[in-house]
Write a protein that holds these residues in place. Sequence first.
Motif, PDB file in Angstrom:
ATOM      1  N   GLU A 199       0.645  -1.338   0.131  1.00 31.69           N
ATOM      2  CA  GLU A 199      -0.004  -0.062  -0.130  1.00 31.69           C
ATOM      3  C   GLU A 199       0.922   1.327   0.025  1.00 31.69           C
ATOM      4  O   GLU A 199       0.415   2.342  -0.426  1.00 31.69           O
ATOM      5  N   LEU A 200       1.945   1.373   0.845  1.00 31.92           N
ATOM      6  CA  LEU A 200       3.135   2.416   0.538  1.00 31.92           C
ATOM      7  C   LEU A 200       3.424   2.694  -0.829  1.00 31.92           C
ATOM      8  O   LEU A 200       3.642   3.681  -1.067  1.00 31.92           O
ATOM      9  N   ALA A 201       3.807   1.619  -1.323  1.00 32.85           N
ATOM     10  CA  ALA A 201       4.448   1.710  -2.738  1.00 32.85           C
ATOM     11  C   ALA A 201       3.401   2.455  -3.652  1.00 32.85           C
ATOM     12  O   ALA A 201       3.785   3.202  -4.360  1.00 32.85           O
ATOM     13  N   TRP A 202       2.139   1.896  -3.613  1.00 29.15           N
ATOM     14  CA  TRP A 202       0.998   2.387  -4.357  1.00 29.15           C
ATOM     15  C   TRP A 202       0.946   4.035  -3.924  1.00 29.15           C
ATOM     16  O   TRP A 202       0.801   4.767  -5.238  1.00 29.15           O
ATOM     17  N   SER A 203       0.680   4.169  -2.638  1.00 32.90           N
ATOM     18  CA  SER A 203       0.591   5.550  -2.730  1.00 32.90           C
ATOM     19  C   SER A 203       1.947   6.592  -3.074  1.00 32.90           C
ATOM     20  O   SER A 203       1.362   7.580  -3.374  1.00 32.90           O
ATOM     21  N   PHE A 204       3.036   5.883  -2.920  1.00 26.24           N
ATOM     22  CA  PHE A 204       4.193   6.591  -3.178  1.00 26.24           C
ATOM     23  C   PHE A 204       4.290   6.810  -4.780  1.00 26.24           C
ATOM     24  O   PHE A 204       4.640   7.770  -5.407  1.00 26.24           O
ATOM     25  N   ILE A 205       3.831   5.859  -5.434  1.00 29.73           N
ATOM     26  CA  ILE A 205       3.692   5.957  -7.088  1.00 29.73           C
ATOM     27  C   ILE A 205       2.750   7.016  -7.612  1.00 29.73           C
ATOM     28  O   ILE A 205       2.776   7.865  -8.390  1.00 29.73           O
ATOM     29  N   LYS A 206       1.337   7.011  -6.572  1.00 30.81           N
ATOM     30  CA  LYS A 206       0.419   8.025  -7.177  1.00 30.81           C
ATOM     31  C   LYS A 206       0.838   9.418  -6.712  1.00 30.81           C
ATOM     32  O   LYS A 206       0.935  10.462  -7.554  1.00 30.81           O
ATOM     33  N   GLU A 207       1.685   9.425  -5.696  1.00 31.13           N
ATOM     34  CA  GLU A 207       2.022  11.007  -5.309  1.00 31.13           C
ATOM     35  C   GLU A 207       3.147  11.533  -6.050  1.00 31.13           C
ATOM     36  O   GLU A 207       3.472  12.482  -6.340  1.00 31.13           O
ATOM     37  N   ASN A 208       3.847  10.320  -6.650  1.00 32.86           N
ATOM     38  CA  ASN A 208       4.980  10.914  -7.582  1.00 32.86           C
ATOM     39  C   ASN A 208       5.000  10.729  -8.860  1.00 32.86           C
ATOM     40  O   ASN A 208       6.036  10.420  -9.693  1.00 32.86           O
ATOM     41  N   TRP A 209       3.532  10.502  -9.365  1.00 36.24           N
ATOM     42  CA  TRP A 209       3.285   9.957 -10.710  1.00 36.24           C
ATOM     43  C   TRP A 209       4.008  11.010 -11.744  1.00 36.24           C
ATOM     44  O   TRP A 209       4.465  10.525 -12.874  1.00 36.24           O
ATOM     45  N   SER A 210       4.177  12.160 -11.433  1.00 35.43           N
ATOM     46  CA  SER A 210       4.501  13.357 -12.670  1.00 35.43           C
ATOM     47  C   SER A 210       6.077  13.006 -12.675  1.00 35.43           C
ATOM     48  O   SER A 210       6.530  12.802 -13.815  1.00 35.43           O
ATOM     49  N   GLU A 211       6.655  12.538 -11.753  1.00 36.11           N
ATOM     50  CA  GLU A 211       8.165  12.307 -11.926  1.00 36.11           C
ATOM     51  C   GLU A 211       8.241  10.859 -12.498  1.00 36.11           C
ATOM     52  O   GLU A 211       9.409  10.779 -13.539  1.00 36.11           O
ATOM     53  N   PHE A 212       7.337  10.040 -12.002  1.00 38.55           N
ATOM     54  CA  PHE A 212       7.654   8.481 -12.968  1.00 38.55           C
ATOM     55  C   PHE A 212       7.263   8.808 -14.599  1.00 38.55           C
ATOM     56  O   PHE A 212       8.014   8.057 -15.092  1.00 38.55           O
ATOM     57  N   THR A 213       6.251   9.496 -14.670  1.00 36.62           N
ATOM     58  CA  THR A 213       6.148   9.828 -16.022  1.00 36.62           C
ATOM     59  C   THR A 213       7.092  10.596 -16.838  1.00 36.62           C
ATOM     60  O   THR A 213       7.493  10.380 -18.232  1.00 36.62           O
ATOM     61  N   ARG A 214       7.575  11.429 -16.061  1.00 36.00           N
ATOM     62  CA  ARG A 214       8.802  12.193 -16.639  1.00 36.00           C
ATOM     63  C   ARG A 214       9.898  11.393 -17.082  1.00 36.00           C
ATOM     64  O   ARG A 214      10.506  11.352 -18.174  1.00 36.00           O
ATOM     65  N   ARG A 215      10.232  10.524 -16.141  1.00 39.99           N
ATOM     66  CA  ARG A 215      11.657   9.619 -16.416  1.00 39.99           C
ATOM     67  C   ARG A 215      11.110   8.256 -17.236  1.00 39.99           C
ATOM     68  O   ARG A 215      11.888   7.850 -17.869  1.00 39.99           O
ATOM     69  N   TYR A 216       9.792   7.674 -17.108  1.00 38.64           N
ATOM     70  CA  TYR A 216       9.659   6.568 -17.910  1.00 38.64           C
ATOM     71  C   TYR A 216       8.512   6.606 -18.619  1.00 38.64           C
ATOM     72  O   TYR A 216       8.316   5.528 -19.410  1.00 38.64           O
ATOM     73  N   GLY A 217       7.741   7.534 -18.854  1.00 44.36           N
ATOM     74  CA  GLY A 217       6.393   7.623 -19.476  1.00 44.36           C
ATOM     75  C   GLY A 217       6.370   7.716 -21.159  1.00 44.36           C
ATOM     76  O   GLY A 217       5.466   7.186 -21.697  1.00 44.36           O
ATOM     77  N   GLY A 218       7.507   7.701 -21.451  1.00 47.87           N
ATOM     78  CA  GLY A 218       7.501   7.459 -23.028  1.00 47.87           C
ATOM     79  C   GLY A 218       7.474   6.244 -23.655  1.00 47.87           C
ATOM     80  O   GLY A 218       7.352   6.244 -24.739  1.00 47.87           O
ATOM     81  N   GLY A 219       7.371   5.168 -22.790  1.00 50.89           N
ATOM     82  CA  GLY A 219       7.211   3.835 -23.257  1.00 50.89           C
ATOM     83  C   GLY A 219       8.187   3.135 -22.558  1.00 50.89           C
ATOM     84  O   GLY A 219       8.833   3.618 -21.617  1.00 50.89           O
ATOM     85  N   GLY A 220       8.242   1.814 -23.170  1.00 49.33           N
ATOM     86  CA  GLY A 220       9.308   0.866 -22.236  1.00 49.33           C
ATOM     87  C   GLY A 220       8.686   0.062 -21.569  1.00 49.33           C
ATOM     88  O   GLY A 220       7.773   0.310 -20.998  1.00 49.33           O
ATOM     89  N   PHE A 221       9.666  -0.715 -20.733  1.00 50.19           N
ATOM     90  CA  PHE A 221       9.131  -1.584 -19.708  1.00 50.19           C
ATOM     91  C   PHE A 221       8.999  -0.993 -18.294  1.00 50.19           C
ATOM     92  O   PHE A 221       8.335  -1.486 -17.419  1.00 50.19           O
ATOM     93  N   ALA A 222       9.805   0.040 -18.158  1.00 46.69           N
ATOM     94  CA  ALA A 222       9.800   0.673 -16.543  1.00 46.69           C
ATOM     95  C   ALA A 222       8.617   1.111 -16.188  1.00 46.69           C
ATOM     96  O   ALA A 222       8.041   0.616 -15.165  1.00 46.69           O
ATOM     97  N   ILE A 223       7.559   1.860 -17.076  1.00 46.69           N
ATOM     98  CA  ILE A 223       6.397   2.161 -16.353  1.00 46.69           C
ATOM     99  C   ILE A 223       5.413   0.858 -16.289  1.00 46.69           C
ATOM    100  O   ILE A 223       4.705   1.072 -15.329  1.00 46.69           O
TER     101      ILE A 223
END
Length: 186
Positions: free
Chosen positions: A99-123
């Motif tokens: 649950e912590l990880a899911w909350s963390f992903i939601k809170e930092n989604w803009s950073e994750f999409t900035r880093r990995y959002g263009g495609g690929g396996f990370a996202i």
Amino acid sequence: TSRFHNYLSDSHSINPDIRDIVFNLTAQEGDEEVYKTLLDLETQTELQEEKLRILRATTRFRRRDLLQQTLDLSLSPRVRSQDTVSLVMGVASNPYGRELAWSFIKENWSEFTRRYGGGGFAIMRLVSIIGGFTTLYYARDVEGFFDQNPTPSANRTIQQSLERIQLNAKWLDINGQTLSQWFSCR
């Protein structure tokens, strides 16, 4: 734990083939002192493989505050961008951290999409952690989140994960009481 303590005075005392196991089990039973020791070890080593091995061990703690520190660390400059996903997934695979990880992903989604959002396996790997949930509450939460944050590169993974949540919830609905009775007799 005794092998870990021996390792602290002699880094050659544990064969590299079993260091993961020793570090992970020590962390699983560890406290804040063990956490700090692991982070100290990580800064002292030069080998990237060893750094990642140690950082992955920090995902095995049972204390939520330590798991949160690992999640926060995952986005810091100390952790290579390509290793961030492994740490978040490690926390998510820990029953104390999903649950912590899911909350963390939601809170930092803009950073994750900035880093990995263009495609690929990370996202897709990040999104896949939601498949471990077992209640319809999380199915609604996940669906609502991705309705507001469309992620075309992970649409298939999102749909598969939502289906997995629904299957998990249904399975528990059907078998939960029987299993509970069985476990109470043991």
